[in-house]
Motif scaffolding. Structure first.
Motif, mmCIF file in Angstrom:
data_model
loop_
_atom_site.group_PDB
_atom_site.id
_atom_site.type_symbol
_atom_site.label_atom_id
_atom_site.label_comp_id
_atom_site.label_asym_id
_atom_site.label_seq_id
_atom_site.Cartn_x
_atom_site.Cartn_y
_atom_site.Cartn_z
ATOM 1 N N ILE A 152 0.820 -1.200 0.000
ATOM 2 C CA ILE A 152 0.000 0.000 0.000
ATOM 3 C C ILE A 152 0.860 1.259 0.000
ATOM 4 O O ILE A 152 2.017 1.237 0.436
ATOM 5 N N VAL A 153 0.288 2.340 -0.491
ATOM 6 C CA VAL A 153 0.996 3.625 -0.527
ATOM 7 C C VAL A 153 0.061 4.748 -0.103
ATOM 8 O O VAL A 153 -1.165 4.597 -0.128
ATOM 9 N N GLY A 154 0.664 5.879 0.256
ATOM 10 C CA GLY A 154 -0.106 7.064 0.634
ATOM 11 C C GLY A 154 -0.004 7.344 2.123
ATOM 12 O O GLY A 154 0.413 6.479 2.887
ATOM 13 N N TYR A 155 -0.351 8.564 2.527
ATOM 14 C CA TYR A 155 -0.319 8.991 3.927
ATOM 15 C C TYR A 155 1.030 8.620 4.561
ATOM 16 O O TYR A 155 1.086 8.041 5.635
ATOM 17 N N GLY A 156 2.101 8.951 3.866
ATOM 18 C CA GLY A 156 3.452 8.685 4.370
ATOM 19 C C GLY A 156 4.126 7.495 3.727
ATOM 20 O O GLY A 156 5.345 7.457 3.601
ATOM 21 N N LEU A 157 3.327 6.519 3.302
ATOM 22 C CA LEU A 157 3.905 5.295 2.732
ATOM 23 C C LEU A 157 4.267 5.478 1.264
ATOM 24 O O LEU A 157 3.522 6.088 0.511
ATOM 25 N N ASP A 158 5.401 4.900 0.899
ATOM 26 C CA ASP A 158 5.909 5.107 -0.454
ATOM 27 C C ASP A 158 6.102 3.823 -1.240
ATOM 28 O O ASP A 158 6.162 2.731 -0.678
ATOM 29 N N TYR A 159 6.249 4.018 -2.547
ATOM 30 C CA TYR A 159 6.872 3.009 -3.400
ATOM 31 C C TYR A 159 7.947 3.785 -4.154
ATOM 32 O O TYR A 159 7.622 4.763 -4.842
ATOM 33 N N ALA A 160 9.216 3.414 -3.966
ATOM 34 C CA ALA A 160 10.340 4.120 -4.587
ATOM 35 C C ALA A 160 10.261 5.632 -4.337
ATOM 36 O O ALA A 160 10.479 6.441 -5.235
ATOM 37 N N GLN A 161 9.922 5.995 -3.093
ATOM 38 C CA GLN A 161 9.851 7.386 -2.621
ATOM 39 C C GLN A 161 8.706 8.201 -3.224
ATOM 40 O O GLN A 161 8.635 9.420 -3.033
ATOM 41 N N GLN A 162 7.787 7.540 -3.910
ATOM 42 C CA GLN A 162 6.641 8.250 -4.479
ATOM 43 C C GLN A 162 5.391 7.997 -3.634
ATOM 44 O O GLN A 162 5.343 7.028 -2.885
ATOM 45 N N TYR A 163 4.405 8.812 -3.835
ATOM 46 C CA TYR A 163 3.026 8.674 -3.287
ATOM 47 C C TYR A 163 2.885 8.989 -1.791
ATOM 48 O O TYR A 163 1.800 8.847 -1.234
ATOM 49 N N ARG A 164 3.958 9.434 -1.132
ATOM 50 C CA ARG A 164 3.866 9.680 0.317
ATOM 51 C C ARG A 164 2.856 10.763 0.663
ATOM 52 O O ARG A 164 2.292 10.764 1.746
ATOM 53 N N THR A 165 2.642 11.708 -0.241
ATOM 54 C CA THR A 165 1.813 12.880 0.088
ATOM 55 C C THR A 165 0.326 12.678 -0.183
ATOM 56 O O THR A 165 -0.461 13.587 0.052
ATOM 57 N N LEU A 166 -0.065 11.526 -0.672
ATOM 58 C CA LEU A 166 -1.510 11.280 -0.839
ATOM 59 C C LEU A 166 -2.178 11.290 0.539
ATOM 60 O O LEU A 166 -1.646 10.709 1.481
ATOM 61 N N PRO A 167 -3.328 11.922 0.671
ATOM 62 C CA PRO A 167 -3.968 11.997 1.996
ATOM 63 C C PRO A 167 -4.724 10.729 2.393
ATOM 64 O O PRO A 167 -5.197 10.625 3.505
ATOM 65 N N TYR A 168 -4.812 9.763 1.476
ATOM 66 C CA TYR A 168 -5.496 8.493 1.730
ATOM 67 C C TYR A 168 -4.520 7.357 1.427
ATOM 68 O O TYR A 168 -3.393 7.600 0.984
ATOM 69 N N VAL A 169 -4.945 6.125 1.648
ATOM 70 C CA VAL A 169 -4.079 4.970 1.415
ATOM 71 C C VAL A 169 -4.692 4.067 0.351
ATOM 72 O O VAL A 169 -5.889 3.782 0.389
ATOM 73 N N GLY A 170 -3.871 3.668 -0.603
ATOM 74 C CA GLY A 170 -4.385 2.830 -1.687
ATOM 75 C C GLY A 170 -3.421 1.736 -2.089
ATOM 76 O O GLY A 170 -2.291 1.665 -1.616
ATOM 77 N N ILE A 171 -3.923 0.886 -2.979
ATOM 78 C CA ILE A 171 -3.111 -0.206 -3.531
ATOM 79 C C ILE A 171 -2.656 0.194 -4.929
ATOM 80 O O ILE A 171 -3.460 0.662 -5.739
ATOM 81 N N LEU A 172 -1.374 -0.014 -5.193
ATOM 82 C CA LEU A 172 -0.812 0.342 -6.493
ATOM 83 C C LEU A 172 -1.252 -0.648 -7.563
ATOM 84 O O LEU A 172 -1.440 -1.825 -7.295
ATOM 85 N N LYS A 173 -1.368 -0.140 -8.776
ATOM 86 C CA LYS A 173 -1.622 -1.039 -9.909
ATOM 87 C C LYS A 173 -0.406 -1.934 -10.095
ATOM 88 O O LYS A 173 0.735 -1.482 -9.937
ATOM 89 N N ARG A 174 -0.661 -3.156 -10.436
ATOM 90 C CA ARG A 174 0.391 -4.139 -10.633
ATOM 91 C C ARG A 174 1.449 -3.665 -11.656
ATOM 92 O O ARG A 174 2.648 -3.867 -11.466
ATOM 93 N N GLU A 175 0.995 -3.032 -12.717
ATOM 94 C CA GLU A 175 1.923 -2.603 -13.781
ATOM 95 C C GLU A 175 2.985 -1.605 -13.264
ATOM 96 O O GLU A 175 4.044 -1.476 -13.864
ATOM 97 N N ILE A 176 2.707 -0.941 -12.167
ATOM 98 C CA ILE A 176 3.674 0.022 -11.632
ATOM 99 C C ILE A 176 4.877 -0.714 -11.006
ATOM 100 O O ILE A 176 6.022 -0.316 -11.178
ATOM 101 N N TYR A 177 4.598 -1.797 -10.315
ATOM 102 C CA TYR A 177 5.680 -2.626 -9.748
ATOM 103 C C TYR A 177 6.483 -3.318 -10.824
ATOM 104 O O TYR A 177 7.654 -3.545 -10.700
ATOM 105 N N GLU A 178 5.731 -3.814 -11.801
ATOM 106 C CA GLU A 178 6.332 -4.754 -12.749
ATOM 107 C C GLU A 178 7.023 -4.057 -13.893
ATOM 108 O O GLU A 178 7.573 -4.713 -14.777
ATOM 109 N N LYS A 179 7.028 -2.737 -13.842
ATOM 110 C CA LYS A 179 7.697 -1.941 -14.897
ATOM 111 C C LYS A 179 9.190 -2.204 -14.921
ATOM 112 O O LYS A 179 9.791 -2.307 -13.873
#
Ligand code: IMP
Ligand code: MG
Length: 179
Positions: A152-179
């Motif tokens: 999960i990402v958002g509200y502080g949590l990142d994937y490769a230092q991105q998405y930390r500033t989202l005010p909610y928490v979500g699940i990344l699309k698979r294609e983002i990891y698998e790029k």
């Protein structure tokens, strides 16, 4: 919703509710005390700021940067202290604020380190807990949300230092990891 997300799993309202409940639990626990609240950077920063503002207990704040991941989404198992605390924790009631307890390595490392430095007590609060991912036997004293094996990402949590500033928490699309 951010275009890289597959879905939102926790809304801003849900976060706000849980933060309030965690703050009330901590106020009760720390009655008459003056704890040192430690934010484990960078993931816990949003949760930390909301949590300490919701608390009534007088406290001090400090920060520690710990990194367990490189760029990927799998823990290396060896949390590294990138920036240490400014405060002396000896004799202090330390409240550790974490974003997620995943393998558990970071929490064990923090607990051993802070108790080893002479903290009078150690309490860990985490926003998320992924019990199914545990590699070492450890548990936070308080956990706001229990989740399954999802990244999960958002509200502080990142994937490769991105998405930390989202005010909610979500699940990344698979294609983002698998790029
Ligand atoms: P642990 O040492 O394996 O328990 O990992 C803790 C750290 O891994 C957390 O503080 C997070 O920074 C990171 N982490 C674990 N799961 C996730 C996730 O689903 N999204 C973002 N970061 C995560
Ligand atoms: Mg992280």
């Amino acid at each position: 919703m951010n275009k890289d997300l597959q879905s939102i799993v926790i809304t801003e309202d849900e976060i706000r509710e849980k933060v309030k409940a965690a703050a009330a639990w901590l106020d009760e626990r720390y009655k008459g005390k003056n704890p040192l609240a430690v934010s484990v950077l960078k993931g816990s920063v949003m949760f930390f700021c909301d949590l300490v503002r919701a608390m009534e207990t007088p406290l001090q704040i400090d920060f520690m940067t710990v990194s367990s991941y490189g760029k990927g989404s799998v823990s290396s198992g060896v949390p590294k202290i990138v920036m240490d605390l400014a405060a002396n924790v000896s004799g202090r009631d330390v409240l550790l604020v974490e974003d997620i307890v995943d393998s558990g390595h970071t929490l064990v490392r923090m607990r051993d380190l802070l108790l080893g430095r002479g903290a009078a007590s150690f309490t860990a609060v985490t926003l998320f807990d992924k019990p199914c991912r545990r590699q070492v036997d450890v548990k936070a004293d308080y956990s706001c949300f229990e989740i399954g094996d999802e990244f999960i990402v958002g509200y502080g949590l990142d994937y490769a230092q991105q998405y930390r500033t989202l005010p909610y928490v979500g699940i990344l699309k698979r294609e983002i990891y698998e790029k």
